[in-house]
Design a protein around this motif. Sequence first.
Motif, PDB file in Angstrom:
ATOM      1  N   GLU A 101      30.811  37.400  43.104  1.00  0.00           N
ATOM      2  CA  GLU A 101      30.695  37.583  41.653  1.00  0.00           C
ATOM      3  C   GLU A 101      30.702  36.313  40.853  1.00  0.00           C
ATOM      4  O   GLU A 101      30.268  36.336  39.757  1.00  0.00           O
ATOM      5  N   PRO A 149      44.237  46.792  40.471  1.00  0.00           N
ATOM      6  CA  PRO A 149      44.631  45.583  41.499  1.00  0.00           C
ATOM      7  C   PRO A 149      45.118  46.030  42.815  1.00  0.00           C
ATOM      8  O   PRO A 149      45.570  45.355  43.524  1.00  0.00           O
ATOM      9  N   GLY A 191      41.140  48.118  47.096  1.00  0.00           N
ATOM     10  CA  GLY A 191      39.921  47.568  46.902  1.00  0.00           C
ATOM     11  C   GLY A 191      38.876  48.829  46.276  1.00  0.00           C
ATOM     12  O   GLY A 191      38.983  49.877  46.147  1.00  0.00           O
ATOM     13  N   THR A 192      37.598  48.109  45.361  1.00  0.00           N
ATOM     14  CA  THR A 192      36.821  48.693  44.777  1.00  0.00           C
ATOM     15  C   THR A 192      35.437  48.632  45.540  1.00  0.00           C
ATOM     16  O   THR A 192      34.576  49.029  44.914  1.00  0.00           O
ATOM     17  N   ALA A 243      38.461  44.645  39.361  1.00  0.00           N
ATOM     18  CA  ALA A 243      39.450  43.923  39.742  1.00  0.00           C
ATOM     19  C   ALA A 243      40.641  44.050  38.768  1.00  0.00           C
ATOM     20  O   ALA A 243      41.948  43.923  39.023  1.00  0.00           O
ATOM     21  N   LYS A 244      40.541  43.997  37.558  1.00  0.00           N
ATOM     22  CA  LYS A 244      41.703  44.121  36.482  1.00  0.00           C
ATOM     23  C   LYS A 244      42.518  45.445  36.553  1.00  0.00           C
ATOM     24  O   LYS A 244      43.642  45.462  36.542  1.00  0.00           O
ATOM     25  N   SER A 295      39.199  39.175  48.876  1.00  0.00           N
ATOM     26  CA  SER A 295      40.570  38.462  48.931  1.00  0.00           C
ATOM     27  C   SER A 295      41.127  38.301  50.172  1.00  0.00           C
ATOM     28  O   SER A 295      40.562  38.702  51.241  1.00  0.00           O
ATOM     29  N   ALA A 340      41.886  43.719  46.908  1.00  0.00           N
ATOM     30  CA  ALA A 340      40.504  43.369  45.975  1.00  0.00           C
ATOM     31  C   ALA A 340      39.637  42.791  47.260  1.00  0.00           C
ATOM     32  O   ALA A 340      39.811  42.303  47.882  1.00  0.00           O
ATOM     33  N   LYS A 348      32.601  33.367  46.123  1.00  0.00           N
ATOM     34  CA  LYS A 348      32.472  34.928  46.050  1.00  0.00           C
ATOM     35  C   LYS A 348      31.036  35.445  45.521  1.00  0.00           C
ATOM     36  O   LYS A 348      30.384  34.661  44.504  1.00  0.00           O
ATOM     37  N   MET A 373      32.553  44.180  38.328  1.00  0.00           N
ATOM     38  CA  MET A 373      33.458  43.859  39.458  1.00  0.00           C
ATOM     39  C   MET A 373      34.655  43.148  38.721  1.00  0.00           C
ATOM     40  O   MET A 373      35.818  43.466  39.209  1.00  0.00           O
ATOM     41  N   GLU A 374      34.551  42.471  37.691  1.00  0.00           N
ATOM     42  CA  GLU A 374      35.582  41.738  37.030  1.00  0.00           C
ATOM     43  C   GLU A 374      36.518  42.954  36.384  1.00  0.00           C
ATOM     44  O   GLU A 374      37.753  42.737  36.359  1.00  0.00           O
TER      45      GLU A 374
END
Length: 696
Positions: free
Chosen positions: A393, A414, A417-418, A410-411, A468, A465, A391, A406-407
Amino acid sequence: MGAARTTSARRRRAVPWVMLGLWIAVLAIASPFASKLADVQHDRAVDYLPGSADSTQVARIQDRLPGGEATEMVVVYHRDSGLTAADKATAARQIERIAGAHQLTDRPRGVPSEDGTTLMYPVASTEPGTDEKARDALVNDVRDIAHDDGGMSVDVGGPGALQTDAAEVYNALGGPLLYTTAGVVALLLILIYRSPVLWLVPLAVAGLADYLSMGVAYGVNQAFGTAVTGASSGIMTILVFGAGTDYALLLVSRYREELRRFERPYDAMAAALRGCGPAVLASSGTVAAGLLCLLAADLNSSRGMGPLGTVGILCALAAMLTLLPAVLVLLGRRVFWPLVPRYGSTPKARRSLFAAMGSSAERRPLAVLASGAVLLGALALGVLNLPGALKQEDSFTTKPDAVAAMETLAKAYPEQGTQPLTVLAPADKADAVLGEVRGTRGVASAERGRSGDGWTEISVATTSAPQSAGETATIEALRDRLDDSLVGGASAQQLDLADTNARDRMIVVPLVLVSVLLILVALLRSVVAPLILVGAVVAVWGAALGIGGLVFGPVFGFEGTDPGLGLLSFVFLVALGVDYGIFLMHRMREESLKGTEPVAAALTALRTTGGVIASAGLVLAATFAVLTNMPLVSLVELGFVIAVGVLLDTFLVRTYLVTSAAVALRRTVWWPGALSRDPGPPAPPKEPEPVAAVTH
């Protein structure tokens, strides 16, 4: 007679100086262009994307929309204990400053996370267009404005920020990669030659070849529009130093032999070039042919790497067969000090490691072959342990700001999508397409954007996400439903990269095998020997990838495998690995042409070339191992697999397996050539003719 000898002596003295003068002239001509190669190096997503994919077409059409290509970012504000009212006010002020300082496509609106710890502001601007330096300046200015304040962390992510971080890495590769490669080669040459002077000659010649390759690569770019990326220019440098030093090792080794047989260095060099020249030419030909097969790839980065790699190989070849001989002849025997090969002397007889290895192969060739095949097959099973697709990231060995953002996203988010997708719809069908997009499963929202050139831009937020399985399903669903529209964006680009690499492998791999096989058949005048060599390097490739599967995740901690690893490692390992087979088999054929019995010819070839092949393999493996120190996972993986493959090829396949196969097959290894036929018993000596009487 004396005049002829004088003319010949003058020619011997003049040729090296003429060659040196020609190289000075060539380098002077190439110098203005070599410095321009960095100016045409681009590392935008479109420079790596497959040429025919939807995401590539989206990126190119966006360039033509009002304002040009959009740089998309996400400013992420986060506090573990929850954002305070003061934090949110600070974030709003900073975003206002960004909007006031730059031309944005839309007014950014904050999207809070459900747990209240994070606030993200999507920011997009067409201000830089396709200018990479302007894009980097924009991203860095946004980072300067959106800074940490009072314990609240602030990171800038998104595709634009990720491209800026990647560009910084690629721009930093040139100097460190060149210096590290040159240093590694210098150290190995000192250990190999054990001379305070000799190691400098091939190293300096390789450096000049690298400089020439940059000028030629710039010319190829201007003439044919060949893509130049940070990865391809770095690989070109590796090839010049790695392959060029290999050719130098072979030539210098043969030159040292001939200096014991010829009094004049010029004559010794001429004999050395006659002896090893065909092998070096065939070796470089296989590498060039293998690399040029990449022109059939659809992936821009792979297709551009083919011509650049070929330029590097050909410049290294030209330098090592013209400039290096000239310099060595001019320096004379003293360049080998303190181990100077004297005319008429014989080298000290020493128990050779390769003679011992040849003896074991001679005693039990079939057992050695079977053991080697089992070992390579067992190692190849490690391929089953390779991690999934890499990926975005996870593509850096050290975490830049864009990956940290990005991390965090993602948290904190959840459930959505970002990283938006981009749908380009025909302008006259934009409303209908917008309705179709909003009705697609997995789509959270969709908004119209710019219009121009007959297209309308639609920004799509998904419920999954980035990269994914859920988002991949949404991209595929959109492409299935929207016949006249194109789906792009960062995640779609990664999907297209993986699909195109799979397609390219199906086309390029057979082309490489066929082209290399044909060159070997022409060189060795055989079908069996080329098949052995090609089969051996394919087995090495599988084993090297398998070793990668055993260490990438468990040891290196990599979260994925670069989609292009299989194809690029195959091309390089097959093309470069066959080099050593050529060196060995060509010497074996030389001995056979002298009438040497097949087993003795194989063992003599191993004994005389084993040391050179080992030295060359170490140098080539070390140059590619330099890539494992780079900050990009894709380069680390590629460098590791090629370095391990070269070492396997050098110390197991060439020395043991190929020699054992030649011993076991004997003359059959040269089938259907003339050497495969038994010459029969030697003819009995002729009776002396009677001497006629002399009359007076």
